[in-house]
Enzyme design. Structure first.
Site, short mmCIF file in Angstrom:
data_model
loop_
_atom_site.label_atom_id
_atom_site.label_comp_id
_atom_site.label_asym_id
_atom_site.label_seq_id
_atom_site.Cartn_x
_atom_site.Cartn_y
_atom_site.Cartn_z
N ASN A 1 -17.01 -33.03 7.85
CA ASN A 1 -15.83 -32.37 7.31
C ASN A 1 -15.23 -33.15 6.14
O ASN A 1 -15.95 -33.53 5.22
CB ASN A 1 -14.80 -32.11 8.42
CG ASN A 1 -14.76 -30.65 8.81
OD1 ASN A 1 -14.73 -29.78 7.96
ND2 ASN A 1 -14.78 -30.36 10.11
N GLU B 1 -22.75 -27.19 17.14
CA GLU B 1 -22.00 -28.44 16.99
C GLU B 1 -22.60 -29.59 17.79
O GLU B 1 -21.90 -30.50 18.24
CB GLU B 1 -20.52 -28.23 17.36
CG GLU B 1 -19.84 -27.16 16.52
CD GLU B 1 -18.37 -27.01 16.81
OE1 GLU B 1 -17.80 -27.88 17.50
OE2 GLU B 1 -17.78 -26.01 16.36
N ASP C 1 -9.81 -32.19 10.30
CA ASP C 1 -10.73 -31.27 9.64
C ASP C 1 -10.84 -31.67 8.16
O ASP C 1 -11.27 -32.75 7.84
CB ASP C 1 -10.23 -29.83 9.84
CG ASP C 1 -11.30 -28.78 9.62
OD1 ASP C 1 -12.18 -29.00 8.77
OD2 ASP C 1 -11.26 -27.73 10.28
N ASN D 1 -21.24 -27.00 5.70
CA ASN D 1 -19.83 -27.12 6.01
C ASN D 1 -19.11 -27.66 4.77
O ASN D 1 -19.49 -27.37 3.65
CB ASN D 1 -19.59 -27.96 7.26
CG ASN D 1 -18.33 -27.54 8.00
OD1 ASN D 1 -18.10 -26.34 8.18
ND2 ASN D 1 -17.52 -28.48 8.43
#
Length: 283
Positions: free
Chosen positions: A147, A120, A194, A101
Site C-alpha cells: 500500500n 491477501e 492504507d 494495488n
C-alpha cells in the site's frame, strides 16, 4: 481544522490512489474493482471516467502527458486525450491470483508499484520499481497488501505500508534511490493503515481502513493529528488544489453490509496543511 466535505459524490467499490495533476489542475483517482480511472477538476467541477480492461491499482500523470497505470497484469501507458497514442504495456508480468494495488512516483520520476493476491495471502505481494525505459527491480517480495509509499521532502527517507502488519515503516534511501534499513515509524491499533502522503513539513498522513479516520504522524512517529471521517473505509489521501492545501481522501464501500451513503465518494478537508509537489512519471 475544518471537517471533511464531499468533493465527488460516487459509489466506487474501492476508490483509491488520489493524485494531484498540477499541469491539468485536477485530481486523478481510481476505482480498483470497478476498473475505472476518474478525474475531477475542482475549479470547474468537470469529471471524466475512463474504463480499463483490467482492475487498476493506480494511475499517475506522465511527464509527457497521459497516464501510467498499475494494472492487474503489469504497468502500462495511456497517451494524452486526443493524441492518438494507443495504450501499450511498459511491463507485463501476469501472475494468476494476483492484482495491482497502490503505486507512487519517486522524486527521480520512477514508479514504485505494488501487488497483492486477491485472497491477501501473506508473502503473496511485491513492491517494485520501474524506470521510464521499462527496467524493473523488485525491492520487496514478501508483502501481503502493498500500500502507501512516499518520500520525505529531502528524498532521504521512504515510507511504506504493508497493511496487515498495522505498521508504517520507514527506510533510508541510498544514492541510487533504493531503500535500506527498514524500521517501524508508527503502529496502528484502530483499523489498518492504507494509503499515505507526505506533507511539506515531513509529516506522514495515513488513511485508516476500518478506522474511519486519517492520522498525521510527525517525523519521529508520534501521532500529531486525527481527522475523523463519516465513512468506515478511507483508503488513501493526497494534497491538491492550487496551493496544495486541500487534503483529498478516497473511500471504499466493498465488503460493507450497510455502507454509509458517502462510502465510495471522494472527500476533501480544505486547508488541512501544505502538500509536496509530486513528480510525474518521467516518460
Amino acid at each position: 481544522m475544518s471537517a471533511a466535505e464531499v468533493a465527488v459524490r460516487a459509489e466506487a467499490a474501492l476508490g483509491e490512489g488520489p493524485t494531484w495533476d498540477p499541469a491539468a489542475q485536477r485530481l486523478v483517482w481510481v476505482d480498483i474493482l470497478g476498473s475505472r480511472v476518474h478525474t475531477y477538476a475542482p475549479a470547474s467541477g468537470r469529471r471524466t471516467v475512463m474504463t480499463t480492461e483490467q482492475h487498476v491499482g493506480a494511475a499517475k500523470p506522465r511527464a509527457g502527458g497521459g497516464l501510467v497505470v498499475n494494472l492487474r497484469d503489469g504497468v502500462g501507458l495511456y497517451g494524452p486525450p486526443g493524441s492518438g497514442e494507443a495504450f501499450r504495456w511498459l511491463h507485463r508480468e501476469p501472475v494468476p491470483g494476483r492484482r495491482a494495488n497502490d503505486a507512487a512516483v519517486a522524486p527521480d520520476g520512477s514508479l514504485w508499484f505494488g501487488t497483492m493476491r486477491y485472497d491477501e495471502a501473506p508473502r503473496g505481494g511485491t513492491l517494485s520499481r520501474i524506470t521510464p525505459d521499462g527496467a524493473v527491480r523488485t525491492v520487496l517480495d514478501d508483502v501481503a497488501v502493498s500500500n502507501g509509499t512516499g518520500w520525505s521532502p529531502d528524498g532521504r527517507l521512504m515510507y511504506y505500508i504493508d497493511s496487515p502488519t498495522r505498521r508504517i515503516d520507514v527506510f533510508d534511501v541510498d544514492a541510487d534511490g533504493l531503500p535500506h534499513d527498514r524500521r517501524q515509524l508508527a503502529a496502528v491499533e484502530d483499523g489498518f493503515p492504507d494509503g499515505l502522503t507526505v506533507d511539506a513539513e515531513g509529516c506522514v498522513w495515513v488513511a485508516l481502513w476500518d478506522g474511519g479516520a486519517v492520522h498525521r504522524y510527525a517525523p519521529d512517529g508520534s501521532l500529531d493529528r486525527v481527522i475523523d471521517l463519516p465513512v468506515r473505509r478511507p483508503t488513501a489521501c493526497a494534497f491538491g488544489g492550487p496551493g496544495l492545501t486541500d487534503l483529498y481522501i478516497t473511500t471504499a464501500r466493498t465488503g460493507l453490509d450497510a455502507p454509509h451513503p458517502l462510502s465510495g465518494s471522494v472527500l476533501v478537508v480544505p486547508g488541512a496543511g501544505k502538500g509536496l509537489a509530486q513528480a510525474p512519471f518521467a516518460h
